[in-house]
Scaffold this motif. Structure first.
Motif, PDB file in Angstrom:
ATOM      1  N   GLY A  23       0.813  -1.217   0.000  1.00 14.47           N
ATOM      2  CA  GLY A  23       0.000   0.000   0.000  1.00 14.47           C
ATOM      3  C   GLY A  23       0.844   1.264   0.000  1.00 14.47           C
ATOM      4  O   GLY A  23       0.401   2.305  -0.483  1.00 14.47           O
ATOM      5  N   ALA A  24       2.056   1.193   0.558  1.00 19.77           N
ATOM      6  CA  ALA A  24       2.829   2.436   0.690  1.00 19.77           C
ATOM      7  C   ALA A  24       4.320   2.274   0.365  1.00 19.77           C
ATOM      8  O   ALA A  24       4.839   2.931  -0.543  1.00 19.77           O
ATOM      9  N   ILE A  25       5.001   1.410   1.088  1.00 20.71           N
ATOM     10  CA  ILE A  25       6.473   1.419   1.045  1.00 20.71           C
ATOM     11  C   ILE A  25       7.044   1.116  -0.348  1.00 20.71           C
ATOM     12  O   ILE A  25       8.012   1.744  -0.781  1.00 20.71           O
ATOM     13  N   PRO A 149       2.583   9.689  -0.711  1.00 26.84           N
ATOM     14  CA  PRO A 149       2.107   8.337  -1.023  1.00 26.84           C
ATOM     15  C   PRO A 149       1.654   7.593   0.239  1.00 26.84           C
ATOM     16  O   PRO A 149       2.432   7.433   1.179  1.00 26.84           O
ATOM     17  N   VAL A 150       0.398   7.172   0.257  1.00 25.30           N
ATOM     18  CA  VAL A 150      -0.198   6.500   1.431  1.00 25.30           C
ATOM     19  C   VAL A 150      -1.205   5.448   0.991  1.00 25.30           C
ATOM     20  O   VAL A 150      -1.660   5.443  -0.152  1.00 25.30           O
ATOM     21  N   GLY A 151      -1.600   4.579   1.925  1.00 29.45           N
ATOM     22  CA  GLY A 151      -2.733   3.688   1.718  1.00 29.45           C
ATOM     23  C   GLY A 151      -4.034   4.468   1.885  1.00 29.45           C
ATOM     24  O   GLY A 151      -4.025   5.595   2.397  1.00 29.45           O
ATOM     25  N   GLU A 152      -5.111   3.846   1.466  1.00 24.54           N
ATOM     26  CA  GLU A 152      -6.415   4.531   1.472  1.00 24.54           C
ATOM     27  C   GLU A 152      -6.833   5.023   2.858  1.00 24.54           C
ATOM     28  O   GLU A 152      -7.461   6.069   2.995  1.00 24.54           O
ATOM     29  N   ASP A 153      -6.432   4.267   3.902  1.00 28.03           N
ATOM     30  CA  ASP A 153      -6.865   4.640   5.259  1.00 28.03           C
ATOM     31  C   ASP A 153      -6.321   5.998   5.704  1.00 28.03           C
ATOM     32  O   ASP A 153      -6.818   6.565   6.664  1.00 28.03           O
ATOM     33  N   GLN A 154      -5.309   6.516   5.027  1.00 23.83           N
ATOM     34  CA  GLN A 154      -4.725   7.810   5.419  1.00 23.83           C
ATOM     35  C   GLN A 154      -5.237   8.979   4.580  1.00 23.83           C
ATOM     36  O   GLN A 154      -4.847  10.122   4.795  1.00 23.83           O
ATOM     37  N   ALA A 199     -11.948  -6.451   7.476  1.00 25.82           N
ATOM     38  CA  ALA A 199     -11.053  -5.619   8.304  1.00 25.82           C
ATOM     39  C   ALA A 199      -9.729  -5.450   7.575  1.00 25.82           C
ATOM     40  O   ALA A 199      -9.242  -6.380   6.924  1.00 25.82           O
ATOM     41  N   LYS A 200      -9.119  -4.262   7.702  1.00 26.11           N
ATOM     42  CA  LYS A 200      -7.842  -4.089   6.994  1.00 26.11           C
ATOM     43  C   LYS A 200      -6.716  -4.826   7.709  1.00 26.11           C
ATOM     44  O   LYS A 200      -6.776  -5.017   8.931  1.00 26.11           O
ATOM     45  N   MET A 201      -5.722  -5.222   6.942  1.00 22.50           N
ATOM     46  CA  MET A 201      -4.531  -5.828   7.545  1.00 22.50           C
ATOM     47  C   MET A 201      -3.864  -4.735   8.383  1.00 22.50           C
ATOM     48  O   MET A 201      -3.646  -3.627   7.885  1.00 22.50           O
TER      49      MET A 201
END
Ligand code: TYM
Length: 338
Positions: A23-25, A149-154, A199-201
């Motif tokens: 998702g990010a790194i 750059p982030v995952g959707e939750d951010q 639920a998200k990881m």
């Protein structure tokens, strides 16, 4: 057009997992590797954010170093990116305070992460947990970030950062802050738990079986996928048919993200097959993707002094980069700083 300035952070709690990575790194690394002339990348361990919930100081001390090593093992190059931990740079906390006076209670009341993390005990949550997104805004505005750059939750937190920047600029009549653009991963915006497709990881899930950590050995990875929750039907030939099969969809999307392909490509190969075939293939792909990262991590962790040196060096560069914006913010507020 100002030069590209990438800024993003990760909390040094628990292990880096496949959700963080895809998702990010991985995106952080790719953006670092493709920086345009004049561009720069700042990546940090959000240790000041980590203390907003229950904190174990002994664990946190080690976790910062380990998470830094994992980021380097995953491809962050501390000579090309500025890699540091937030707590070494007082400017984050300072700007966080200034922005607390711009952010509105009503804006923060809408933050879904606070609602999730405080749960039924809102009254017992720390003020820091409530103000968390304001510190996050300071993290990026301090460096005039153009892309985050982030995952959707951010995403919601980054939208708040834009609102705070716009209000500050408008209230004081000066373009002190750049409005940052959140970049949400297209291939893995939200990797889900292996135990629950709704639920998200997450690093904070009490079950380690819910996630694949970048430090997991091949046997652990194989076992986690073997035990991953799924349903009975074989895989379909069309991704649309996975819509109401969250666990199956998550595994197919994981496979696609790992090989940089699409769910359709994956299904073209596995349509009609059951999980008895698909899960071992997914485990194999994950193991091979993570193998070089794990190997580099083991080498890096053998020399903790070198990681600390790199973090101190990164913090020096970050502190210098933060200074002009922090000064400007004090000035326009009418505060005497130096
Ligand atoms: P954190 O530490 O929870 O996660 C780090 C990054 O990983 C992404 N991520 C995921 N992406 C896809 N699927 C998942 N299951 C998943 N889980 C996590 C996150 O979206 C994030 O990009 N508040 C931030 C840290 C932070 C920050 C910042 C980020 C502090 N200041 C400034 C960006 C800019 C956090 O807790 O991320």
């Amino acid at each position: 057009m100002s030069a590209q300035r990438i800024v993003s952070g990760i909390q040094p709690t628990g292990d880096l997992h496949l959700g963080n990575y895809l998702g990010a790194i991985r995106r952080w690394v790719r953006m670092q590797d493709a920086l345009p002339p004049g561009g720069s990348a700042f990546y940090f361990l959000a240790d000041l954010h980590a203390i907003t919930v229950q904190n174990d100081p002994a664990k946190l001390r080690g976790a910062v170093r380990e998470m830094a090593a994992t980021l380097i093992a995953a491809g962050i190059d501390p000579t090309r990116s500025t890699l540091f931990n937030q707590a070494r740079i007082p400017a984050h906390a300072e700007l966080g305070w200034l922005l607390n006076c711009t952010a509105r209670m009503g804006w923060l009341n809408r933050m879904t992460q606070f609602k999730e993390k405080s749960g039924k005990d809102r009254e017992g949550a720390s003020v820091g947990l409530f103000a968390y997104p304001v510190l996050q805004a300071a993290d990026v505005l301090l460096y005039q970030a153009t892309h985050v750059p982030v995952g959707e939750d951010q995403k919601q937190h980054l939208e708040l950062a834009r609102d705070i920047a716009a209000k500050f600029n408008n209230d004081f009549g000066e373009e002190v802050f750049t409005l940052p653009e959140p970049l949400v991963s297209e291939e893995a915006p939200r990797v889900m738990s292996l135990r629950d497709g709704s639920a998200k990881m997450s690093k904070s899930d009490p079950s380690d079986m819910s996630r694949v950590n970048l430090t997991d050995d091949p046997d652990a990875i194989a076992q986690k996928f073997r035990k991953a929750r799924t349903d009975a039907p074989p895989l379909p030939d069309d991704p649309a048919l996975l819509e109401d099969r969250p666990e199956a969809r998550n595994l197919v999307r994981l496979y696609a993200a790992l090989e940089d392909g699409s769910a359709s490509d994956v299904l073209a190969r596995f349509a009609g097959q059951g999980f008895g075939v698909f899960k071992p293939a997914l485990a194999e792909l994950t193991i091979e993707t993570l193998r070089p990262i794990r190997a580099r991590l083991q080498t890096l962790l053998a020399d903790p002094g070198e990681i600390d040196r790199q973090l101190r060096d990164g913090a020096e560069r970050a502190a210098a980069a933060a200074e002009p914006t922090l000064n400007r913010a004090y000035q326009v507020l009418g505060l005497h700083r130096r």
